[in-house]
Enzyme design. Structure first.
Site, PDB file in Angstrom:
ATOM      1  N   ASP A  38    -137.166  10.464 -42.487  1.00  0.00           N
ATOM      2  CA  ASP A  38    -136.076  10.410 -43.226  1.00  0.00           C
ATOM      3  C   ASP A  38    -135.238  11.446 -43.301  1.00  0.00           C
ATOM      4  O   ASP A  38    -135.500  12.654 -43.509  1.00  0.00           O
ATOM      5  CB  ASP A  38    -136.754   9.859 -44.528  1.00  0.00           C
ATOM      6  CG  ASP A  38    -135.398   9.201 -45.387  1.00  0.00           C
ATOM      7  OD1 ASP A  38    -135.057   8.201 -45.082  1.00  0.00           O
ATOM      8  OD2 ASP A  38    -135.037   9.926 -46.469  1.00  0.00           O
ATOM      9  N   GLU A  78    -134.646  10.069 -38.184  1.00  0.00           N
ATOM     10  CA  GLU A  78    -133.504   9.343 -38.510  1.00  0.00           C
ATOM     11  C   GLU A  78    -132.330  10.517 -38.323  1.00  0.00           C
ATOM     12  O   GLU A  78    -131.915  11.036 -39.529  1.00  0.00           O
ATOM     13  CB  GLU A  78    -133.470   8.876 -40.026  1.00  0.00           C
ATOM     14  CG  GLU A  78    -132.684   7.791 -40.379  1.00  0.00           C
ATOM     15  CD  GLU A  78    -132.103   7.859 -41.557  1.00  0.00           C
ATOM     16  OE1 GLU A  78    -131.247   7.056 -42.077  1.00  0.00           O
ATOM     17  OE2 GLU A  78    -132.410   8.784 -42.334  1.00  0.00           O
TER      18      GLU A  78
END
Ligand code: ARE
Ligand code: CA
Length: 462
Positions: free
Chosen positions: A187, A223
């Site tokens: 993330d 990401e």
């Protein structure tokens, strides 16, 4: 650390947004494994802050409070059991891991611990003030230092250049590796320095030899949102892992919404602004973009969504496609529905992965694995068809009827169209297609049909 660690013959990951571990274990055994899915991406498995005042939104899971493995999806025992049962069903497990930051909200967490962000105090790790960057807000995506050293939406920003912070993160990832995880979705990777990530990934141990060949490295897919307009580029992160390519879903959304013609897909690949297929994980929608005001196709535009996912799965460009499966929502922050009778009518879960058209295209991809694109055909506008060597053939129409004798490279015989049906008791419940001795087949696909796709392959031959 770009190797998928898939079991042979399997090729696709599905993000099982907010599914709990018990339901996932069953889904691996009864559906995902048998249907040929290669992996699942799970919601963050570590303790997060409970956002009670806003009704337990899905995004509380992106506010870590500790690296203990208790969340609303289940505790460590349930997680370990799920990972084991999924691996045994042939399905690898990839964890969404959040270590750019810690919780911005104070109070108690899903594992019963507490934090006080105003004092940068997270005693269950433990992290204290020295482990974070000085306070500043991310407010300028053109400024690399601002993006990486300041707070994303106010979330206290960890300093991954510190050895102590690295050790805590690596300890968390190693714990998941011990349980049998195959890799990680990282993330907010864009908000961390590539050199720090490279060091962290390099320190994570090899995968658990109970499930993986000796010396296997975890997959890291990161990401890094890069639409080409900011100084931080996905290429900065591909030396040590894969990146999630956000251009991919946007481009296919434009095509299948009719804003770009299907015939142009003949050149699908890096010339569309995509990174190399060996550096990426590609997808149509994820949990953020499906809430982004119609930016990409989602279950809400079901026909076009199925077509875009089917094209992603049929095309050889990207090595690792990722599907999405979640729940119905109107309010963007709405948390998950109850998990009893998940996927049943009225349960609140969409279960995109169980849609026949999507699950069967996962099977198509497995059947055609290793072949190139062959026998490209188009009407010059909104209809295309192509083969995958001597293993499969697919057609798409966004407008008008396809009624044509098309050349395939398939062995002669009768095939079941896996979009409209399945093989059951040696017959096809949907349309059939006959490939003649010269490889030609009469393809019928009417624009009035619910799906706009036709797909045949050698593993669904009558
Ligand atoms: C929540 C509240 C906020 C509050 C905050 C702190 O919504 O109002 O200030 O908590 O209390 C998710 C939600 C957030 C949520 C957060 C924490 O989306 O709303 O904040 O969880 O609970 C950028 C990042 C990218 C990030 C997106 C959302 O680059 O990494 O923003 N995506 C990941 C996850 C999210 C998650 C987080 C990160 C945080 O997938 O689900 O947030 O862990 C341009 C830029 C992009 C930028 C994008 C949106 O396109 O190029 O880089 O993405 O705009 O700003
Ligand atoms: Ca950061």
């Amino acid at each position: 650390q770009k190797n998928s660690n898939f079991q042979p013959g399997r090729n696709s990951i599905v993000q099982m947004f907010e599914w709990n571990w018990g339901n996932l274990a069953k889904e691996c055994e009864t559906f995902l494994g048998p249907k040929g899915f290669a992996g699942i991406q799970i919601s963050p498995p570590n303790e997060n802050v409970v956002v009670g005042d806003e009704g337990r939104p899905w995004w509380e899971r992106y506010q870590p409070l500790s690296y203990q493995l208790t969340t609303r999806s289940g505790d460590e025992g349930a997680l370990a059991d799920m990972i084991k049962r999924c691996n045994n069903a042939g399905v690898r497990v990839y964890a969404d891991v959040v270590f750019n930051h810690m919780a911005a909200k104070g109070g108690s967490g899903t594992g019963g611990n507490n934090c006080d962000p105003s004092k940068k105090s997270y005693p269950a790790v433990p992290y204290g003030p020295d482990d974070f960057h000085p306070d500043c807000m991310i407010n300028n995506y053109q400024d690399v230092n601002n993006v990486r050293n300041c707070q994303l939406v106010g979330l206290p920003d960890l300093d991954q250049s510190k050895q102590y912070v690295r050790d805590k993160i690596v300890g968390y990832l190693n714990h998941l590796v011990d349980l049998g995880i195959a890799g990680f979705r990282v993330d907010a990777a864009k908000h961390m320095w590539p050199a720090d990530l490279s060091a962290i990934y390099g320190s994570v141990k090899n995968l658990n030899s109970a499930y993986f060949p000796g010396g296997s490295r975890p997959l890291f897919y990161q990401e890094v949102i890069d639409y080409g307009t900011e100084p931080i580029k996905k290429g900065e992160y591909t030396g040590f892992g894969r990146v999630l390519d956000f251009v991919h879903g946007g481009q296919l959304t434009n095509v299948f919404r009719g804003q770009n013609q299907l015939k142009n897909l003949q050149s699908w690949g890096t010339s569309w602004g995509l990174a190399s297929g060996s550096d990426t994980v590609v997808f149509i929608d994820n949990h953020d973009t499906q809430r982004d005001n119609g930016r990409v196709l989602t279950y809400k535009e079901a026909k076009q969504y199925k077509m875009a996912n089917a094209f992603m799965l049929a095309h050889p460009y990207a090595e690792i496609p990722k599907l999405f499966s979640g729940y119905y929502f109107n309010d963007n922050k709405q948390g998950p529905p109850g998990q009893d009778n998940i996927c049943a009518e009225g349960s609140g879960w969409v279960c995109e992965h169980r849609w026949r058209q999507i699950a069967n295209m996962v099977g198509f991809r497995n059947a055609v694995s290793g072949t190139d694109m062959t026998n490209w055909w188009t009407d010059g506008y909104q209809q295309i068809a192509f083969g995958r060597g001597n293993k499969g053939f697919v057609a798409f129409s966004l407008s008008g009827d396809i009624k044509a004798d098309l050349q395939t490279s398939l062995p002669p015989g009768t095939y079941c169209d896996v979009i409209t049906g399945d093989i059951s008791n040696n017959s096809c419940t949907g349309k059939t297609v006959t490939v003649r001795g010269d490889g030609k087949a009469t393809i019928h696909l009417s624009s009035g049909e619910p799906d706009g796709i036709l797909a045949i392959h050698v593993s669904a031959k009558l």
